[in-house]
Write a protein that holds these residues in place. Structure first.
Motif, mmCIF file in Angstrom:
data_model
loop_
_atom_site.group_PDB
_atom_site.id
_atom_site.type_symbol
_atom_site.label_atom_id
_atom_site.label_comp_id
_atom_site.label_asym_id
_atom_site.label_seq_id
_atom_site.Cartn_x
_atom_site.Cartn_y
_atom_site.Cartn_z
ATOM 1 N N LEU A 106 2.500 -8.717 3.257
ATOM 2 C CA LEU A 106 3.622 -8.167 2.489
ATOM 3 C C LEU A 106 3.341 -8.221 0.992
ATOM 4 C CD1 LEU A 106 6.636 -9.702 4.449
ATOM 5 C CD2 LEU A 106 5.894 -7.316 4.445
ATOM 6 N N THR A 107 2.673 -9.277 0.546
ATOM 7 C CA THR A 107 2.364 -9.412 -0.877
ATOM 8 C C THR A 107 1.411 -8.328 -1.350
ATOM 9 O OG1 THR A 107 2.687 -11.808 -0.779
ATOM 10 C CG2 THR A 107 1.396 -10.960 -2.623
ATOM 11 N N LEU A 108 0.478 -7.930 -0.487
ATOM 12 C CA LEU A 108 -0.560 -6.981 -0.891
ATOM 13 C C LEU A 108 -0.179 -5.522 -0.662
ATOM 14 C CD1 LEU A 108 -3.728 -8.886 0.373
ATOM 15 C CD2 LEU A 108 -2.932 -8.635 -1.986
ATOM 16 N N LEU A 109 0.854 -5.264 0.118
ATOM 17 C CA LEU A 109 1.263 -3.877 0.323
ATOM 18 C C LEU A 109 1.902 -3.333 -0.950
ATOM 19 C CD1 LEU A 109 2.766 -3.938 3.921
ATOM 20 C CD2 LEU A 109 0.635 -2.868 3.198
ATOM 21 N N PRO A 110 1.479 -2.178 -1.423
ATOM 22 C CA PRO A 110 1.982 -1.668 -2.707
ATOM 23 C C PRO A 110 3.432 -1.191 -2.661
ATOM 24 C CG PRO A 110 0.533 -0.066 -1.673
ATOM 25 C CD PRO A 110 0.444 -1.313 -0.838
ATOM 26 N N ASP A 111 3.898 -0.760 -1.505
ATOM 27 C CA ASP A 111 5.233 -0.170 -1.418
ATOM 28 C C ASP A 111 5.859 -0.518 -0.063
ATOM 29 O OD1 ASP A 111 7.533 1.310 -1.444
ATOM 30 O OD2 ASP A 111 6.545 3.269 -1.526
ATOM 31 N N ARG A 112 6.846 -1.366 -0.076
ATOM 32 C CA ARG A 112 7.470 -1.792 1.188
ATOM 33 C C ARG A 112 8.336 -0.702 1.820
ATOM 34 N NH1 ARG A 112 9.202 -8.158 1.278
ATOM 35 N NH2 ARG A 112 7.314 -9.004 0.307
ATOM 36 N N GLN A 113 8.622 0.336 1.080
ATOM 37 C CA GLN A 113 9.438 1.424 1.624
ATOM 38 C C GLN A 113 8.587 2.539 2.232
ATOM 39 O OE1 GLN A 113 12.807 1.113 1.769
ATOM 40 N NE2 GLN A 113 12.418 -0.908 0.879
ATOM 41 N N ALA A 114 7.281 2.429 2.117
ATOM 42 C CA ALA A 114 6.398 3.482 2.621
ATOM 43 C C ALA A 114 6.339 3.471 4.145
ATOM 44 C CB ALA A 114 4.994 3.301 2.041
ATOM 45 N N SER A 115 5.853 4.551 4.692
ATOM 46 C CA SER A 115 5.748 4.686 6.155
ATOM 47 C C SER A 115 4.412 4.108 6.637
ATOM 48 C CB SER A 115 5.877 6.159 6.556
ATOM 49 O OG SER A 115 7.110 6.682 6.132
ATOM 50 N N HIS A 116 4.258 2.824 6.482
ATOM 51 C CA HIS A 116 3.014 2.167 6.847
ATOM 52 C C HIS A 116 2.766 2.243 8.354
ATOM 53 C CE1 HIS A 116 2.591 0.532 2.829
ATOM 54 N NE2 HIS A 116 3.795 0.006 2.896
ATOM 55 N N ARG A 117 1.506 2.420 8.725
ATOM 56 C CA ARG A 117 1.083 2.392 10.119
ATOM 57 C C ARG A 117 0.358 1.066 10.353
ATOM 58 N NH1 ARG A 117 -2.246 7.664 9.066
ATOM 59 N NH2 ARG A 117 -2.448 6.404 7.166
ATOM 60 N N ILE A 118 0.860 0.279 11.293
ATOM 61 C CA ILE A 118 0.368 -1.079 11.500
ATOM 62 C C ILE A 118 -0.149 -1.235 12.923
ATOM 63 C CG2 ILE A 118 0.978 -3.536 11.424
ATOM 64 C CD1 ILE A 118 3.392 -2.747 9.679
ATOM 65 N N VAL A 119 -1.252 -1.970 13.080
ATOM 66 C CA VAL A 119 -1.699 -2.363 14.408
ATOM 67 C C VAL A 119 -1.934 -3.869 14.399
ATOM 68 C CG1 VAL A 119 -4.143 -1.905 13.919
ATOM 69 C CG2 VAL A 119 -3.323 -1.944 16.281
ATOM 70 N N ASP A 120 -1.496 -4.522 15.459
ATOM 71 C CA ASP A 120 -1.611 -5.975 15.601
ATOM 72 C C ASP A 120 -2.442 -6.269 16.846
ATOM 73 O OD1 ASP A 120 -1.267 -8.710 15.699
ATOM 74 O OD2 ASP A 120 0.828 -8.622 16.355
ATOM 75 N N PHE A 121 -3.657 -6.809 16.648
ATOM 76 C CA PHE A 121 -4.542 -7.101 17.762
ATOM 77 C C PHE A 121 -4.321 -8.532 18.263
ATOM 78 C CE2 PHE A 121 -6.899 -3.615 15.717
ATOM 79 C CZ PHE A 121 -7.068 -2.787 16.826
ATOM 80 N N GLY A 122 -4.183 -8.656 19.583
ATOM 81 C CA GLY A 122 -3.832 -9.944 20.170
ATOM 82 C C GLY A 122 -2.397 -10.297 19.839
ATOM 83 N N THR A 123 -1.510 -9.346 20.051
ATOM 84 C CA THR A 123 -0.132 -9.475 19.552
ATOM 85 C C THR A 123 0.637 -10.619 20.182
ATOM 86 O OG1 THR A 123 1.832 -8.165 19.000
ATOM 87 C CG2 THR A 123 0.913 -7.874 21.225
ATOM 88 N N GLY A 124 0.283 -11.043 21.405
ATOM 89 C CA GLY A 124 0.985 -12.168 22.029
ATOM 90 C C GLY A 124 2.462 -11.888 22.196
ATOM 91 N N SER A 125 3.292 -12.756 21.641
ATOM 92 C CA SER A 125 4.741 -12.563 21.723
ATOM 93 C C SER A 125 5.247 -11.577 20.677
ATOM 94 C CB SER A 125 5.473 -13.899 21.570
ATOM 95 O OG SER A 125 5.103 -14.531 20.358
#
Length: 282
Positions: A106-125
């Motif tokens: 979150l600290t490194l993302l330039p814009d929290r309102q942008a339509s970011h595409r995220i993938v989480d590997f080994g997502t678990g719960s």
């Protein structure tokens, strides 16, 4: 008949004598869950006797705790990033250290309102992905795991925390079934060296799934896969943020150089140990 307050005192004493450092908190959580009551109910009606069913459930919980089963597994719920997450046998018990991954991303993302595409590997719960989507209102996410049971749990947690409509979950060995590109790739991969696992505390060794712990002979196999796929998966300017073991920072520096990645930040956990590394394509 034993009352609620008497049962709490007895359970606390039993756990203290067994050497549990968090005996008072453990006893309270186990009692509330066994009786299906709130903390307010316990305070306002401490002298209410336990029913036979309640007493039986509490006894079963006590035996499980004395066998070193984590309280979170017994009650089936753990808080992470201020959100409630249900657990299953296929998922790790969330650790506060993993919040370092969410905070760093979150600290490194330039814009929290942008339509970011995220993938989480080994997502678990689903703790990392769901927490990020909770903070990023326009982002969408994909959770990947090799365990179908974990994916079922993650999907339920996403729905219960209000982000189920913005994420999907898929069964895959790392990125085998994933194309991209993504603005943010995150992971808390297995990073314990295979030979170290038998020496772990019983709460981890005997109750966390081996699939989520075993990082291969040197604990670095998942990182080789993830960093090796980063060039294909990351969009221009995209971030790769991963949790690491407390003694793996130097190894990750070397791997980052080998795979053409630039380290942006090494974040530390509350104990002062390196716990998370953020990278981008050089």
């Amino acid at each position: 008949m034993t009352t609620r307050s008497e049962a709490l005192r007895e359970l606390r004493r039993t756990l203290q004598e067994a050497g549990f450092e968090t005996a008072a908190l453990d006893a309270r959580l186990l009692l509330l869950t066994a009786l299906g009551i709130s903390a307010t109910d316990l305070i306002t009606r401490p002298d209410l006797p336990l029913s036979p069913d309640e007493a039986g459930t509490l006894l079963a919980f006590t035996r499980r705790r004395l066998a070193q089963e984590p309280v979170a597994r017994i009650v089936g719920l753990r808080e992470f990033w201020g959100l409630p997450f249900r657990l299953s046998p296929e998922t790790l018990v969330p650790r506060p250290d993993t919040e370092t991954v969410v905070e760093t991303a979150l600290t490194l993302l330039p814009d929290r309102q942008a339509s970011h595409r995220i993938v989480d590997f080994g997502t678990g719960s689903g703790i990392i992905l769901v927490s990020l989507l909770h903070e990023l209102p326009n982002a969408t996410g994909l959770g990947i795991d090799l365990s179908f049971g974990a994916l079922v749990t993650a999907r339920a947690n996403a729905a219960e925390n209000g982000v189920g409509g913005r994420c999907r979950f898929a069964l895959s060995r790392w990125a085998d079934a994933v194309s991209g590109p993504f603005d943010l790739v995150v992971s808390n991969p297995p990073y314990i060296a295979s030979g170290v696992i038998p020496t772990l505390d019983a709460e981890v060794r005997d109750h966390d799934p081996l699939l989520a712990l075993d990082g291969g002979p040197d604990g670095l196999e998942p990182y080789r896969v993830l960093l090796g796929e980063a060039g294909r998966l990351l969009a221009p300017g995209g971030l790769l943020v991963v949790e690491i073991g407390y003694d793996q920072a130097d190894d990750l520096r070397s791997l980052a150089r080998a795979y053409g990645l630039e380290i942006l930040r090494i974040a530390h956990d509350l104990s002062g140990n390196p716990r998370c590394i953020a990278m981008k394509r050089s």
